[in-house]
Each structure stands twice: as structure tokens, then as C-alpha cells.
Design a protein around this motif. Sequence first.
Motif, PDB file in Angstrom:
ATOM      1  N   GLU A 340       0.879  -1.066   0.070  1.00  7.70           N
ATOM      2  CA  GLU A 340      -0.037  -0.071   0.024  1.00  7.70           C
ATOM      3  C   GLU A 340       0.980   1.262  -0.157  1.00  7.70           C
ATOM      4  N   LEU A 341       1.963   1.220   0.895  1.00  8.63           N
ATOM      5  CA  LEU A 341       2.711   2.454   1.053  1.00  8.63           C
ATOM      6  C   LEU A 341       3.466   2.473  -0.283  1.00  8.63           C
ATOM      7  N   ALA A 344       1.208   3.787  -3.045  1.00 12.02           N
ATOM      8  CA  ALA A 344       0.881   5.203  -2.765  1.00 12.02           C
ATOM      9  C   ALA A 344       1.906   6.111  -3.330  1.00 12.02           C
ATOM     10  N   PHE A 345       3.307   5.859  -2.966  1.00 13.14           N
ATOM     11  CA  PHE A 345       4.273   6.789  -3.434  1.00 13.14           C
ATOM     12  C   PHE A 345       4.750   6.556  -4.807  1.00 13.14           C
ATOM     13  N   SER A 347       2.455   6.299  -7.032  1.00 12.02           N
ATOM     14  CA  SER A 347       1.314   7.045  -7.726  1.00 12.02           C
ATOM     15  C   SER A 347       1.791   8.239  -8.194  1.00 12.02           C
ATOM     16  N   ARG A 348       2.672   8.745  -7.544  1.00 16.26           N
ATOM     17  CA  ARG A 348       2.908  10.280  -8.122  1.00 16.26           C
ATOM     18  C   ARG A 348       4.107  10.080  -9.040  1.00 16.26           C
ATOM     19  N   THR A 349       4.769   9.248  -8.988  1.00 19.47           N
ATOM     20  CA  THR A 349       6.268   9.124  -9.238  1.00 19.47           C
ATOM     21  C   THR A 349       6.622   8.222 -10.269  1.00 19.47           C
ATOM     22  N   ARG A 379      -7.691   3.691  -5.124  1.00 17.74           N
ATOM     23  CA  ARG A 379      -7.175   4.825  -4.477  1.00 17.74           C
ATOM     24  C   ARG A 379      -5.998   5.631  -5.332  1.00 17.74           C
ATOM     25  N   PHE A 380      -4.923   4.651  -5.859  1.00 13.72           N
ATOM     26  CA  PHE A 380      -3.848   5.167  -6.565  1.00 13.72           C
ATOM     27  C   PHE A 380      -3.824   5.131  -7.773  1.00 13.72           C
ATOM     28  N   ARG A 381      -4.751   4.255  -8.570  1.00 16.93           N
ATOM     29  CA  ARG A 381      -4.979   3.975 -10.141  1.00 16.93           C
ATOM     30  C   ARG A 381      -3.832   3.961 -10.807  1.00 16.93           C
ATOM     31  N   PHE A 419      11.507   2.466  -0.135  1.00 16.30           N
ATOM     32  CA  PHE A 419      10.521   3.200  -0.644  1.00 16.30           C
ATOM     33  C   PHE A 419      11.049   4.317  -1.290  1.00 16.30           C
ATOM     34  N   PRO A 420      10.694   4.810  -2.494  1.00 13.58           N
ATOM     35  CA  PRO A 420      11.185   5.947  -3.304  1.00 13.58           C
ATOM     36  C   PRO A 420      11.588   7.033  -2.482  1.00 13.58           C
ATOM     37  N   PRO A 423      11.708  10.957  -7.230  1.00  8.67           N
ATOM     38  CA  PRO A 423      10.623  10.288  -7.891  1.00  8.67           C
ATOM     39  C   PRO A 423      11.168   9.619  -8.988  1.00  8.67           C
ATOM     40  N   TYR A 545      14.341   4.976   0.281  1.00  8.78           N
ATOM     41  CA  TYR A 545      14.730   4.810   1.849  1.00  8.78           C
ATOM     42  C   TYR A 545      14.635   3.099   1.695  1.00  8.78           C
TER      43      TYR A 545
END
Lengths: 593, 462
Positions: A340-341, A344-345, A347-349, A379-381, A419-420, A423, A545
Motif C-alpha cells: 500500500e505504501l 501510494a508513493f 502513484s505520483r512518481t 485509490r492510487f490508480r 520506498f522511493p 521520484p 529509503y
Amino acid sequence: MSGMFPAVTSQGCVDFLCYAPSLDGWLAGGWIDLGWDDQDEAPHCALELGEKTISGDAVVITFPRADVRKIGYGLILFVPGENTRAEGLQDVILTRHGQSFRLTPSEPLDHLTEADGVARTKALVSTAMRSSRRAHLLRLLSRPAFAGHDTLDQLQPPVFLELDSASLCPPDGLLLRGWMLDPFKSVESIRLRCAGNSAVIDPDHFVPIARPDVREGFSKQFGGLSDLCGFLAYAAGVYQAGEIVYFEVRTVNGDIGFKRVQQVRSPGIDTIKDTLGHLELRYEAMERAYDHVLGPAVKAMNAFRLQKPVGYREMSLGVQPEAPRCTIIVPLYGRIDFMELQLAFFSRTLGRQYEIIYVLDDPNLERATEALATSCLARFRLPFRLVVLDANVGYAPANNVGLTLARGEYVCFLNSDVFPKTPDWLDHMVETADARPDVGVVGALLVFEDETVQHEGCSYEILPEFAGWTFSLHPRKGRFPSDDDGIAPADAITGACLMMPTSLARAVGGLDEGYVIGDFEDVDLCRKAQAMGKQCVVDRRARLYHLERQSQGGQQSFWRLNLTLYNAWRFQNRWTRGTDPWIAPAETADRPA
Amino acid sequence: MPDLPLSTEAPLRVLIGSHSHPRVQNGGSEVASHALFERLEAEPGWSAHYLGCARGGAFQRAGRALTQPFAENDHLYTVGDFDVFKFANRDMAFPRDFRAMLRAVDPQIVHLHHYVNFGMETFFHVRETLPDARLVLTLHEFLAICHQQGQMVKRQTNALCFRADPVSCARCFPEVEPQDFFLRQLYVRHFLDHVDQVIAPSRFLAGRYAEWGVPEEKIAVIENVPRSNARPVTAPRATRPGRLVVGFFGQISQLKGIDVLLNAAELLQRDERTDIVFSIHGDHTNQPPAYQQQFLERIAQAGSTIAFHGAYDNQAVDGLMAAVDLVLVPSIWWENSPVVIQEAFRNGRPVLCSDIGGMAEKVQPGVTGAHFAVGNARALADALCDLAADPGEVARLGQQAAVRWDGQTAFDAHLALYRALLGGTRPARVLPETPHHPLPPSELAVAEPPPPPRAVPRFGIG
């Protein structure tokens, strides 16, 4: 086979045959031609059993036998040797002074149990003329045989042998954990027996385990005891399913005690963990322990665990990219919220030219993961694929399933707890691989949550405290990264974030599944790429990270450390000791266009 | 750039969201958000929609996340699977229904009060569905920063907490790894990055969020909007001369400082100060049973100087405040901008409060009330004795509080902020220099324009 013996001049017949574990050899009865000279000098015997021949000096005794009195004598023979599962006796050939006698099996041949064979032999031997051979054989035959109950506690002076576990190392090995006390040094030999198989258990090859509880329990009764009376031992070629397994302890006084192994545990990752959770090995003891006991045992258990390719189901969430440049493969275990995390991250990058495959290596979480995956898509599409494995198989096999399904030109093996931070991390890595045909593996700069280095490329170091083996370490770990944000060569790249051409990954067979639960597979993969003429580099522009959890300690860390050492042992055998070298495939992998 | 229908022909469309709904629960932030909505509705040139949240199914329709049980422009989301740790809304129906509602309403401003119940992803839904809309968030308490109910007090001791970081947070919650607190922070900030404008009702709150990583230039300090700008007709002082009636209005809980009040009352009784009496209004029934029992026992032992009246309806607060001389806010957590302070001022009552955080900022000592050392019952008792000795001062402070109360400025500031955002400008930075002082309305000015919305914003931390 008979060609290696002198010409057969005479013959006879074998009526019954039995393997007697308590005698460590074979008993046979039948008759032999009148040409046989009954004397004390032992003949050479070749027992031809299928493809296997048991050969050695035999004890042969003849006796009067009415039904063959005109053509020969009744015959009993004993030849020491191991049991063999080869079925079908072909011939028994006895040779003495250049003269050979071929004894052929009767139709049908009686295959007797140990008890029946010993009883029948005893009865026949008693009718033979007195001789030293007869006395020797009768002494052998009167050795106690295991009758299903323990007799070890009757030995004097006393000997104690107790097992905490016996674990199967398929197909027929056993890993034994227990403790033993021999306060008067009266043990001559220990054998483990099962259905005619046997293996010598040599206390000199024990991997010692501290058992202060045992020493304390017996310290009033016996002096000079050591804490290190616990042991791990490995016996190969013993176990046969459905048969009783027991110890046979012989003393210097000629006494024998038996002790039955009550239960054999089936192999599995939990068995491996349980076994390795009780050991603390250092320095030179380590290599011996892994060479003789832990190495072969864990290898057998792990091979059994992975003998069948794991089944899986796939869910495609969203519309997948047509021709992805890179496939990110993330195995999931336990913490499915990391998916999920990450999503989420991402989703924009993350650009839509990348494919994402999550491989759930935790079948118990199937339903929860499916629900969370659906929610993540809503949620994140961001489209992704979820692969659910039928069983928990571990890091390398889970990633390899992802590698099989990957459609990208490149694959990026990514841990779920990475986690990125920047981006465009993957864009940089792909760009580097595109621009450098000499590069086979690209890594990233990984930092902890406090922004200090977790990984910026691995380097090798020999660690004396761990058998002088070679380990890959993370230089600069825990310190702030250098200002340099360029591309630098490295000995190896961590599997936490490792990108390579899909074709190369497949050509080298993916991650080696012989390593157990996520250690050394990544470095091994890098070595394989290097063996194919490719370089490893870290692209410091790609930053992510990588969290390191604090809560793993106690017993769990013992098994984890020992499993790491198993993986290290495997790595040494392959890349530094050369006892099990990796052979590069003949054809070099094609790079993506 | 967004449309700018600043002509009178097409009203500006605003969607106001709240983590609850006043028809479901009557807390400070839902009341404030609904007040803003009601006043926008009534304001010429503006049209407003409201989206509240409810837990539980009284207003739910099977298969739908959003319903309209109250009015056509009043939407209600019935909350589903929600992760309260990192405010992730896992309810699959919400993105679909919410996005559909956004498309239908097509607001130019989406202004959320709080992120709880909606989920942090809501900002992403807005940004994706309406790329040109401006996204405003009003903060209430410190929930994004602090997992201890957003109070920034230590979980085990209720001691004040000055700064959140993953290792310290994991000391409060040993069952959670520091790395998980780090991820929580990463998740929240990741989505907060979509917000164009953050509103903090106090400078203190703004400062804490700025320290935590919300860019300072994104934060404006604007007080919550009251229901109306009308003043109640409150008698200057209703109680008997020679007595000081101290009112407490709020949750009966440790963090609201009820123990400090009771301890101070005990000290005053010991000093035989029967002229100082306490009138306690608030709900104790949602507290742990042991705490409820202890509270009721202390009330029973306290005798005639303490009267406990139980829960009250917010609509009745004016009448209740008429019966007290001053309002006491003895909270042992920071507070943001307690509604009760605005209510006291509106009723011409001075406020005596703990000397920390948002409450101290809102009450000017010697002007609209007084401060006492947080958690210190002796200091509270002494402050009450001083006030009891000078009824004229109490009356003067109350008059000044009434003069300073203003029901219009905060609303006007919101309108100005919306217009500035739609005009491509951002209000001037309004961050604390002297954190105890309220913000003069003149500070909300229009400054340089913010950068245009990015299709793929940078993923930045702090």
C-alpha cells in the motif's frame, strides 16, 4: 562381472539370503559342489546383487546335507558388507587359490528377515563340525539384535544418549539433535540403523551444543562432565520411510545397547529454523560443522522443500503497460501494508512505462492482500499485477516466479520495505543500463530514515570470526552519503533494489534458490553476471529509503545468523573455495535493444 | 490556470468537507466547517456544497459510499475500512463515489477540515479529478504529527511533547517500530503535498506543522468561522456580589485539565475560600469507567463549592455562560483554538487558561483574561483568588473580550483566501513570531502567486 574372476570350475546353489544389520553383513545358505575344500582359510566372496556387488572375505561353513549328499555339502556363508536395495541375487562367487565356485540362486530364493535368517543359520551351523570358523560365526550370531525396545539403559558402565529431534534430510539422511554422556569412556562405536541401512555416528564429527542443564543434572553422579554434551549430527543414507530407526551403541566390553528414535520430523523451513536456533559457532569450528553436518542437511531439506515448482494465481489490476521498459518485482511477506505504501508513493512518481508485479509469498494473507490490492488500485490508480503463491517459498523462488512473468526489458528486484526518495529513481537506473552495454547490474543509493547510507554498493571482505569466509559488506553504512551523485562501479549490488536486463537475469537462471530465505542470492546473481562479462554499478542519482527493523533478536537471530552462515558456506563453495563451482551458460544473454 | 469567474454571473463553487457532520456529532471542527458552509451558501456570488462523514450505517445506502440524507448540496460519506494510523482510507467505494461527486459538483475550491475519515488519498483524488481546482485544508490539533490522538502529550505520563520524531514516538508506542512512524510521516506528507493552502486556526498550530515539514509559505493562520456574527444578549454579570463563579465548559477529561481544576478547588476549600465556586458543564460518560467513578467521587466530596451539571448542548452555551463570571480553560495539552474561548469572548466573559499553546495565544493576559502555569493547581488557585479580590477587573476583562470578539473577520478572510487562490495568488505568510498573540485580520494580505499546479508534483519531504 564374472569375467574378472578365474574360470568357474564348479557350482552350487543359494536357498536363502538375509541382510543382518546386527552383524553388518549378509548371511546365505545353500549347498556347494563336492570339490569345495572345507578349510579355515577364508575365501573371497562376491555377492552379485543387481548392479551392486558386495565383496569381501567370507566365513564359509559346510555341514552334511542329506538331499545333496551325492553331489555336495550343505553351506552357510557370512560376508560383511553394507545393505543394498538392489533386488535380485544373480550369483555368489567364492574364490580361493585361483579356483572359483559359482552358486546360483534357487527358484524361488528365500529373502529372510534378520531374525529368521539368524535363527535358520544358527540351527544349521550347530550341525557342522566344530571349528574355529564355527565358533566365530556362532559368536556373531549370538549378538543381540534390536527387538523393538530400548536396552541402552542396561549398559554398564552407563551410557546416555537422548534425542530432542531427528529431522529427515531427503531422501535418506537424518539430522539428529540431542545430547550424549559417556562418563567412563566405554563407547566403542555408535551406529544408526534403519531397515538394514546403517551409518556410523562419529562423536568426533558432532557439532557441539552447550547443554548446561544436562551437565548440572548429572554432576552429582559423574565427574568431569562438560557443558558441550549436546550435539548435532548428520547421518546420510540411513532412513527408509515406514521403518524403525534406532541407535546401536557398542562398548569396549563387547556389550550392545539399543535406543529407538521415536519420531522423525519432516523437513521444512520451520525444521531448518528450529535446528539452527540452537547453535553458536565461531571461527574454525564453523567450516567443519557446515561441511559435515549443517551444509548437507540444510541443502537436502531446502532441495526437498523446493522440489516441485510452486503454483500461483495471478490478478491483473488495471490496464497493464503494452511493452514495459522495466518490470519491478516485489515479493511480499507479512507486511502487506508495504505494498500500500509503495503504490501510494509510486502513484505520483512512477511512469506508465513500468510494470509492477507483487509476489505474495505468504498464502495465509491471500484474502487480505487481494482486498488491499483492489483498494490500492481504486485509490492510487496505478496498474499492477498481484501473483499469489500457493506456498511460502522464500525470497529467491518468489522473485523467480516474478522473473518468469516479467514483460519488461529490464527487471528491478525491489524489497517491499524500500520506498522511493527521488521520484525519478528508476528512470535514472534504466538510463544508465541503456547507455552502458558493459553494465549488467544497476543498483541505487539506499538510505535509512535518518538519511544515512544503507547501501551504495557492496564490497567483499574476509571475516576471520566467520571461518575466514568472504562476505559482502555495505561500506559507509550508517554515515551520511558522499556528495557524489554519479555512477560508480561496485563489487556487488544489494537485492533490495537491483536492476538488470531481463534476458541476462533469465540466462543466468535467476536467483539461485539453493540459498535459503534471502541472503547471498543477490551477490551470487552479481557474480553470475560478472562471470558473463558484465559489470555492477551504483547509480547514486537513484535514491530510495530502505528501512532496517530493530525488533529481531533473541532466538530468532540465532537461526537467522546460522542460516546466513549456511548461505555463506554455499557462496564460498561456489565462488571462493570452488568445491561447487557455477558453470556459465554457453550463450551470452542478449541485451535488450 | 483555473477559470476565474469573478463576475457576478457565475457564482464561485466551493466544496466544504468535514471529518464528521454536525447532524451526526457536534464537535468544534464540524461546527466550524458547517458554519463556513452555511455562511457561504448565504453569501451572494458563492455557491457551496458540504461533505460530512459518519461512522456507522444510519445514513448508508447499500453499495454506495456517498448519500444525501439532509439536502441536495449536503453530502454524507459513511466511513468504511479506515487505517487510523496513517489515515489511509481503504474503502474501495469512496474513490469512485467521491470522484463522481467532484465531477458533478465541479467545485473550484475544495476545502477540507481535517483528513481523518476521508483519508490522505482524498487530496490525490481531488488533484486527479479536478486538476484546476484549488485545494485547501484546515488543520485541527496535531494528528498528522502525533499518534497520541494528535495531542502532543506523552502517552504514559501526559507530559507535554515538544517535537515528534520516529524514535520518540515509538517510546510512547513501544508496540510500533520507529520505522513505521517514519512511514506514517512519509505517507501523510506525500499526500499533503497536493494541498495548495493550509489553514491553521492558531499561530501555535501553524508553527508546529511548519516545524514538522509543511512548507511555511503554504500556511495561513485564520480563526475558525463562527455560525453567525450576531452577539448574544448576555447580562454583564448574573451572579451574586462577593462570589466568583468559575465556569468550565468541555469534555470531562484529564487532558482538558479537570484534575487541575479539582485540585485547585481542594486547595481553596482548605483555605476556606467559599467565595470561589465552580460550575462544571461537560460530558464525562465517554471516559474510562474508573476515571468517571473517580471524578464523580471527587465531585461528591467537594461540597457546595463545585456544581457539576453534566453534558450540555452547544446551542445552549450562551445561557450557561450568562451564569458564570469567567471561563476557565485548564487544559494540560496545547490546544489549538478552543471554541469555548470564542464563545466566552462572544458572551463577554474573560478566560483564565493554562499558559501554553493555542489557548494562551488566544487569551491576552490583562486584556481578555489571564494565564496560569499549566498543570499547577496552586497557581490556578492563586490566580482565582486575585480575580475574586477584584470584581471590577473581571468585569473589565469581560468587556474587552466582548469588544475583541468579531464574527465576521474569519469569514471574510476565508473569502479573500479563496479569491486569492483562484486569482493565482497566495496569501502572505503568516507564521508565529510571538505565538501567544492572535492574528490581526489585516495580516491576511494577497502576495505573490503560487507556482501553477504540477501534473506530477515532486515527491519531496519537508
